[in-house]
Motif scaffolding. Sequence first.
Motif, short mmCIF file in Angstrom:
data_model
loop_
_atom_site.label_atom_id
_atom_site.label_comp_id
_atom_site.label_asym_id
_atom_site.label_seq_id
_atom_site.Cartn_x
_atom_site.Cartn_y
_atom_site.Cartn_z
N VAL A 31 0.84 -1.19 0.00
CA VAL A 31 0.00 0.00 0.00
C VAL A 31 0.88 1.24 0.00
O VAL A 31 1.73 1.40 0.86
N SER A 72 -3.35 -4.42 2.99
CA SER A 72 -3.48 -3.27 3.89
C SER A 72 -4.12 -2.09 3.17
O SER A 72 -3.78 -1.77 2.03
N ASP A 73 -5.07 -1.45 3.84
CA ASP A 73 -5.74 -0.30 3.23
C ASP A 73 -5.33 1.00 3.93
O ASP A 73 -6.07 1.98 3.92
N GLU A 75 -4.25 4.41 4.38
CA GLU A 75 -4.08 5.63 3.60
C GLU A 75 -3.95 6.85 4.49
O GLU A 75 -3.62 7.94 4.02
#
Length: 423
Positions: A31, A72-73, A75
């Motif tokens: 990510v 995995s997100d 941000e």
Amino acid sequence: MAPNDSAQITGETGETGGVPAGRRRAARYVVPVAVAGITAATIGLVPALASTGDPDLPKISAAELIEKIAASDTEQLSGTVKITTDLGIPSLGGLGGSAAGTFAPKGGAEGAEGGGSAAEPTGRLMELASGEHTLRVAADGPDKQRLSILDSAAEYSLIHKGDEVWAYDSASNEAYHATAPAGAAKGSEKGAKGKDQAAPKDLPATPQDFAQEALKAAGDTTSVTVDGTARIAGRDAYQLVIKPKQTGSTIGSIKVAVDSRTGTPLKFTLLPSSGGKAAIDVGFTKVDFSKPAASTFDFTPPKGAKVTEADGSKAAGKDQAHKAPKDAKDLKGLGTEPNVIGEGWTTIVQLDTGGVGPAAASKDMPAQGREFMDALGDKVDGKFGSGTVFKTRLVNALMTDDGKVYVGAVTKDALVKAANAAK
């Protein structure tokens, strides 16, 4: 940094074959949490970063941990990063600040009367390629990032918000302003396909950035294992270890501490095959995965600050001339056709400059100049003739006296062997 092969995934107690294709593909992705980039690559963490006891976490295989990173997100985050780089080259700190204009594209970062801006990003971020630095980073999706380089008396900040890029150097009270397309963060498809960004985008500055490059390594030339757990920045983490299987690479091993809950890399350590302390050690000392305050990404130049406006139309053309090639394909734009020798971690790129080598070039230099050139490299000879190997702890280059160049993250002996074979 690492070759772009398919990873050989291994488990905790040994190598496992037959890894599903989906898991192998997962090794290629991490990510992106954008900040700014070179590259140069811009780290050692103090021992206090780890707790007195390693956390007791559920068992996980290397393939599962890579999938966790890929899934995995993350941000949104903010935190403090300690970065120490020891590539065996002189400090580049003096190349930042007022010297930034030396590296700024003419017509892009030039201020009044042709002087370069002390806040221009490229020169300042080159400082991360050597020495120890403390960074404060924040991200809120692909359109909002902030990176600040802290020292005892001043702060340098680079802020990206939507289509605006600001950089500010508190020591000189100078600011640099440019526009970038929305979504122009590192890793953004929209930004990659848009016009050139005003801020450098290839310089790794957080553990995520370095891990992304390392996990491009995949295939029979690479071993990936899980080696225990650690406590990093107050969070439980798994330790992912990446090692070349080939001999002749200057890279000994890479260790990535991965947050057990979010899958976000928290620390990256690269040890050279020659031994000694880490060549690159990057890690969070503090990290918060909540949404940063909106004001984090606001910037207004202080009263009295000198503001340099980037000329996007001129800089776009110049940036291509100043941008360092990222791989062999990019080298075609430099007027020479590269020849790639070998594969994996021992890949060597051969170029023919069509000119003379360092020995011939130094004949017309003053004695002090020749001594300086001699101090930078080792004289070598073989079937190919003679030349000079210029060394760092990671990347070495052989320049032959007849104008050929061999470069790679390989040992001096590997370069000489490649030159002999190509003769």
